[in-house]
Scaffold this motif. Structure first.
Motif, PDB file in Angstrom:
ATOM      1  N   VAL A 265       0.697  -1.233   0.144  1.00 22.47           N
ATOM      2  CA  VAL A 265      -0.231  -0.062  -0.057  1.00 22.47           C
ATOM      3  C   VAL A 265       1.000   1.211   0.163  1.00 22.47           C
ATOM      4  O   VAL A 265       0.719   2.179  -0.819  1.00 22.47           O
ATOM      5  CB  VAL A 265      -1.065   0.128   1.348  1.00 22.47           C
ATOM      6  N   ILE A 266       1.951   1.283   0.817  1.00 25.51           N
ATOM      7  CA  ILE A 266       3.028   2.457   1.103  1.00 25.51           C
ATOM      8  C   ILE A 266       3.689   2.676  -0.391  1.00 25.51           C
ATOM      9  O   ILE A 266       3.506   3.836  -0.829  1.00 25.51           O
ATOM     10  CB  ILE A 266       3.781   2.343   2.049  1.00 25.51           C
ATOM     11  N   LEU A 267       4.228   1.467  -1.028  1.00 25.84           N
ATOM     12  CA  LEU A 267       4.843   1.608  -2.305  1.00 25.84           C
ATOM     13  C   LEU A 267       3.882   2.228  -3.363  1.00 25.84           C
ATOM     14  O   LEU A 267       4.509   3.096  -3.934  1.00 25.84           O
ATOM     15  CB  LEU A 267       5.670   0.330  -2.465  1.00 25.84           C
ATOM     16  N   GLY A 268       2.820   1.497  -3.337  1.00 31.89           N
ATOM     17  CA  GLY A 268       1.932   2.099  -4.677  1.00 31.89           C
ATOM     18  C   GLY A 268       1.448   3.469  -4.435  1.00 31.89           C
ATOM     19  O   GLY A 268       1.314   4.087  -5.530  1.00 31.89           O
ATOM     20  N   CYS A 269       1.013   3.832  -3.318  1.00 35.56           N
ATOM     21  CA  CYS A 269       0.543   5.104  -2.811  1.00 35.56           C
ATOM     22  C   CYS A 269       1.808   6.186  -3.352  1.00 35.56           C
ATOM     23  O   CYS A 269       1.427   7.196  -3.819  1.00 35.56           O
ATOM     24  CB  CYS A 269      -0.081   5.323  -1.791  1.00 35.56           C
ATOM     25  N   VAL A 270       2.808   5.807  -2.895  1.00 33.10           N
ATOM     26  CA  VAL A 270       4.132   6.773  -3.029  1.00 33.10           C
ATOM     27  C   VAL A 270       4.211   6.970  -4.428  1.00 33.10           C
ATOM     28  O   VAL A 270       4.723   7.972  -4.842  1.00 33.10           O
ATOM     29  CB  VAL A 270       5.287   6.149  -2.237  1.00 33.10           C
ATOM     30  N   ALA A 271       4.203   5.850  -5.194  1.00 31.48           N
ATOM     31  CA  ALA A 271       4.675   5.674  -6.765  1.00 31.48           C
ATOM     32  C   ALA A 271       3.358   6.457  -7.443  1.00 31.48           C
ATOM     33  O   ALA A 271       3.923   6.999  -8.516  1.00 31.48           O
ATOM     34  CB  ALA A 271       4.761   4.204  -7.066  1.00 31.48           C
ATOM     35  N   ARG A 272       2.345   6.472  -7.078  1.00 35.49           N
ATOM     36  CA  ARG A 272       1.137   6.949  -7.923  1.00 35.49           C
ATOM     37  C   ARG A 272       0.403   8.007  -7.272  1.00 35.49           C
ATOM     38  O   ARG A 272       0.194   9.235  -7.865  1.00 35.49           O
ATOM     39  CB  ARG A 272       0.086   5.942  -8.232  1.00 35.49           C
ATOM     40  N   THR A 273       0.080   8.029  -5.950  1.00 42.61           N
ATOM     41  CA  THR A 273      -0.839   8.999  -5.524  1.00 42.61           C
ATOM     42  C   THR A 273      -0.277   9.325  -4.007  1.00 42.61           C
ATOM     43  O   THR A 273      -0.873   8.976  -3.017  1.00 42.61           O
ATOM     44  CB  THR A 273      -2.073   8.925  -5.530  1.00 42.61           C
ATOM     45  N   PRO A 274       0.984  10.060  -3.728  1.00 44.81           N
ATOM     46  CA  PRO A 274       1.387  10.156  -2.149  1.00 44.81           C
ATOM     47  C   PRO A 274       0.566  11.086  -1.619  1.00 44.81           C
ATOM     48  O   PRO A 274       0.732  10.767  -0.291  1.00 44.81           O
ATOM     49  CB  PRO A 274       2.921  10.823  -2.764  1.00 44.81           C
ATOM     50  N   THR A 275      -0.291  11.675  -2.014  1.00 47.16           N
ATOM     51  CA  THR A 275      -1.020  12.686  -1.005  1.00 47.16           C
ATOM     52  C   THR A 275      -2.064  11.651  -0.134  1.00 47.16           C
ATOM     53  O   THR A 275      -2.721  12.297   0.778  1.00 47.16           O
ATOM     54  CB  THR A 275      -1.851  13.582  -1.784  1.00 47.16           C
ATOM     55  N   VAL A 276      -2.281  10.530  -0.689  1.00 49.47           N
ATOM     56  CA  VAL A 276      -3.129   9.422  -0.120  1.00 49.47           C
ATOM     57  C   VAL A 276      -2.714   8.638   0.945  1.00 49.47           C
ATOM     58  O   VAL A 276      -3.457   8.004   1.660  1.00 49.47           O
ATOM     59  CB  VAL A 276      -4.236   8.909  -1.072  1.00 49.47           C
TER      60      VAL A 276
END
Length: 235
Positions: A140-151
């Motif tokens: 979850v962290i890697l995916g969000c950081v890669a695509r949508t860091p604000t979430v």
């Protein structure tokens, strides 16, 4: 990161202290206010922990990244957002913060400060649960950081809140927290002899998440860094 290391370490320690104080304090409060209702007590802890995680990441993310977890620090080093030489200081700050947090929770509820856990958490089901919980958290962290860091704050808080319920282990997903939770006799504890199984499963889950992250978001996951994390070595 532009903040000096000393400031980042204080942020990691303080955030970790608040996080574990929330886990332990809410478990004490939940058990006291809902005697005989394990489900309600778990809801109290899961909702409190998920909410606090989101708040802490919003608060300290701009300072230290708000890792609050050695495996998150390793993952951030693997994707180039943390220097490898800073990983060990981050982990030590997190451990110190967790210890302060657990003592603070004991003190708030007027319990003995120094305790050893009595809750048994072991066996293949628990180990598998910890591996899955950690895999999901890091992914979850890697995916969000890669695509949508604000979430990231909301996503991490929601994930952990849910993982309390769908995993047999209640999703520790954090080796430093696992070690320190051996020092509380509250419902949040884990017998010292059961810590190693959890920690091994957590590292295995994190390594699998790094491999999955490299597959899904290759541009944000340098292969050398991912392989280094899987080995537990600096890149």
């Amino acid at each position: 990161m532009t903040e000096p290391l000393s400031r980042r370490l204080v942020a990691e320690a303080l955030g970790s202290a608040f996080l574990l104080a929330t886990v332990v304090g809410s478990s004490i409060m939940g058990a006291a206010l809902s005697p005989g209702s394990a489900a309600l007590a778990l809801f109290v802890t899961s909702s409190s922990t998920g909410a606090m995680l989101a708040v802490l990441i919003w608060l300290f993310g701009p300072v230290s990244g708000a890792h609050l977890n050695p495996l998150v620090s390793l993952a951030f080093a693997a994707i180039g957002q943390l220097k490898w030489r800073d990983v060990a200081p981050y982990c030590l700050a997190q451990l110190a913060g967790f210890l302060i947090g657990i003592w603070a929770a004991h003190a708030m509820f007027e319990l003995p400060i120094l305790q050893l856990a009595t809750v048994a958490r072991t066996g293949p089901g628990h180990w598998l649960a910890e591996g899955i919980a950690t895999f999901g958290l890091i992914l979850v962290i890697l995916g969000c950081v890669a695509r949508t860091p604000t979430v990231v704050p909301a996503a991490v808080g929601l994930y952990i809140g849910a993982a309390y319920w769908f995993t047999a282990s209640t999703a520790f997903a954090n080796p430093a927290m696992t070690v320190i939770r051996a020092f509380t006799a509250t419902p949040a504890g884990i017998l010292p002899g059961h810590v190693a199984g959890f920690v091994i499963a957590e590292f295995a889950g994190a390594a699998a998440a790094i491999a999955a992250g490299r597959y899904f978001w290759p541009a944000a996951m340098p292969s050398a860094g991912a392989e280094a994390l899987a080995r537990g070595l600096p890149a």
